[in-house]
Design an enzyme around this catalytic site. Structure first.
Site, PDB file in Angstrom:
ATOM      1  N   CYS A  66     -34.027  29.620  17.349  1.00 32.30           N
ATOM      2  CA  CYS A  66     -34.738  29.976  15.685  1.00 32.30           C
ATOM      3  C   CYS A  66     -34.960  31.263  15.540  1.00 32.30           C
ATOM      4  O   CYS A  66     -34.031  32.009  15.099  1.00 32.30           O
ATOM      5  CB  CYS A  66     -35.993  29.088  15.632  1.00 32.30           C
ATOM      6  SG  CYS A  66     -35.599  27.221  15.420  1.00 32.30           S
ATOM      7  N   LYS A  75     -37.074  28.629   5.380  1.00 32.68           N
ATOM      8  CA  LYS A  75     -36.883  28.478   6.905  1.00 32.68           C
ATOM      9  C   LYS A  75     -36.456  29.827   7.526  1.00 32.68           C
ATOM     10  O   LYS A  75     -37.145  30.079   8.679  1.00 32.68           O
ATOM     11  CB  LYS A  75     -35.625  27.482   7.081  1.00 32.68           C
ATOM     12  CG  LYS A  75     -35.561  27.337   8.671  1.00 32.68           C
ATOM     13  CD  LYS A  75     -36.725  26.781   9.541  1.00 32.68           C
ATOM     14  CE  LYS A  75     -36.352  26.638  10.966  1.00 32.68           C
ATOM     15  NZ  LYS A  75     -37.358  26.181  11.705  1.00 32.68           N
TER      16      LYS A  75
END
Length: 432
Positions: free
Chosen positions: A269, A215
């Protein structure tokens, strides 16, 4: 495997990922409890409405709440699967803060029982899932926790990050591939069975640490590529070259795909996750650190260019177009556009007008600055100076006839036909 109609799922955190995920799971027939610390979020969801803006989410939430498969509460309840989707911000020194994750873990521990599955979805530094398991072993010594017991564990613990695009979250939660990392292979398989209930994309199992790193790598890759575009835009600006023309021409090469520059990088993010890698190995994460610094520096550069334009315009009203971190959403987290607007509002006060079609009120950070929220038509009528910070569709739709006389700093390249200083000597157009 528990039948769909009997499966109980608790989703902790009803934000931009938690609420859509809870609704998608509830649509399968599972009984889903959404847990959030904010009472207004709970009340909003229980009324069948949503507190965030996301395409198709309002109808989905309304339907599953009406059918009784989704409800919200500030209190946790016993469930079969616990999905943790809480924020993981970084501190002032860019060190990751997993406090919300551990707090959620404490909450889950109060009702955890043998046979349950705990899945962390929050973007986290490598090793967080193992810390979660260790924490649970301390909180619930009566249960066999994977990695902290002999024999077969009583519960399964895994990590499965989301990889969705705002504006397409509902679709991508179902269609995108998922990377599922368990504390043990047995944990991975247990989590895999759960995700197969609602994910059409491929579900690939691995270790928790590999899934966590995956991720972070995905977002660091994006950050590095955006940094190249942002650095290129500054270089081209200094040389008097149209960076968007150069990128368009370069991208005609069959193996070149340069991204678009902007005023920086935002969102929870891409603007955050690379720092988790840097914090994990500061000596070797040199390129990733530099990319973060370039992208943060582009925001400072944008502020300086905007100030120069506004100063040349005298005391004329200035329209800052957009506050969100990307186009056509209402998410302001880590938004470079918001940072630019805040700085300009603090310096120029009432001279600054904000146009954000996805907000009904100004963020608290702009309160007391004198800045005013107006619509795009009012901006066109009253503001001779435009600072384009977000490429919302409504801004792209403004024809040349309505903006030809404007003094414009376009950080997104949405108006390639805007008159330049050479075409209109009376204008002092800031390059992108």
């Amino acid at each position: 495997m528990v039948p769909e109609s009997e499966l109980k799922v608790a989703v902790i955190g009803l934000g931009y990922i938690g609420l859509p995920t809870a609704a998608v799971i509830a649509r399968t027939g599972a009984m889903v409890l959404g847990v959030d610390v904010h009472q207004h979020v709970v009340d909003t969801v229980n009324s069948g409405k949503i507190h965030i803006e996301e395409i198709d989410l309002d109808g989905l939430v309304s339907g599953v709440v009406a059918r009784g498969t989704l409800r919200a509460s500030t209190q946790i309840e016993p469930s079969d699967v616990f999905l943790i989707a809480v924020p993981t911000p970084f501190q002032e020194n860019h060190a990751p803060d997993i406090g919300y994750v551990l707090k959620a873990t404490t909450t889950v521990a109060t009702v955890l029982k043998a046979g349950d599955t705990v899945i962390l979805e929050s973007t986290s530094p490598v090793g967080t899932t193992e810390k979660l398991a260790e924490f649970l072993s301390q909180l619930r010594p009566d249960l066999k926790i994977p990695g902290h017991c002999t024999g077969t564990p009583d519960v399964a613990i895994a990590y499965c990050p989301e990889r969705v695009l705002p504006g397409r979250i509902v679709v991508e939660l179902i269609d995108n591939d998922r990377c599922i990392g368990g504390i043990t292979a047995r944990c991975s398989r247990k989590a895999l069975q759960f995700y197969r209930r609602f994910v059409r994309g491929a579900c690939v199992t691995t270790t928790a640490r590999a899934a966590e790193m995956t991720k972070l790598v995905e977002n660091a890759f994006r950050d590095v590529n955006i940094a190249f575009a942002n650095e290129l835009s500054v270089i081209a600006d200094g040389m008097g070259i149209d960076v968007w023309e150069v990128i368009g021409l370069a991208n005609r090469h069959p193996r070149v795909n340069i991204l678009q520059p902007g005023p920086g990088v935002g969102g929870h993010c891409i603007a955050v996750d690379p720092w988790f890698i840097v914090h994990g190995d500061p000596e070797n994460a040199r390129l990733i650190r530099t990319a973060r610094e370039v992208n943060d520096g582009k925001t400072d550069y944008t502020i300086a260019r905007a100030e120069a334009l506004i100063d040349r315009a005298g005391g004329a009203p200035v329209a800052c177009l957009g506050l969100a971190f990307k186009a056509n959403i209402d998410d302001f987290r880590e938004s470079p556009a918001l940072k630019v607007a805040e700085h300009l509002a603090q310096r120029y006060g009432k001279q600054i007008r904000i146009v954000e079609p996805h907000a009904s009120t100004l963020p608290a950070s702009l309160a007391g600055t004198g800045a005013e929220l107006i619509d795009i038509d009012t901006a066109i009528e009253t503001c001779p100076v435009f600072v384009v910070l977000v490429d919302h569709e409504v801004f792209k739709s403004i024809p040349l006839g309505e903006r030809a006389s404007k003094l414009v700093y376009d950080t997104r390249g949405i108006w390639p036909d805007q008159p330049s200083a050479d075409d209109r000597p009376e204008l002092r157009l800031a390059a992108g």
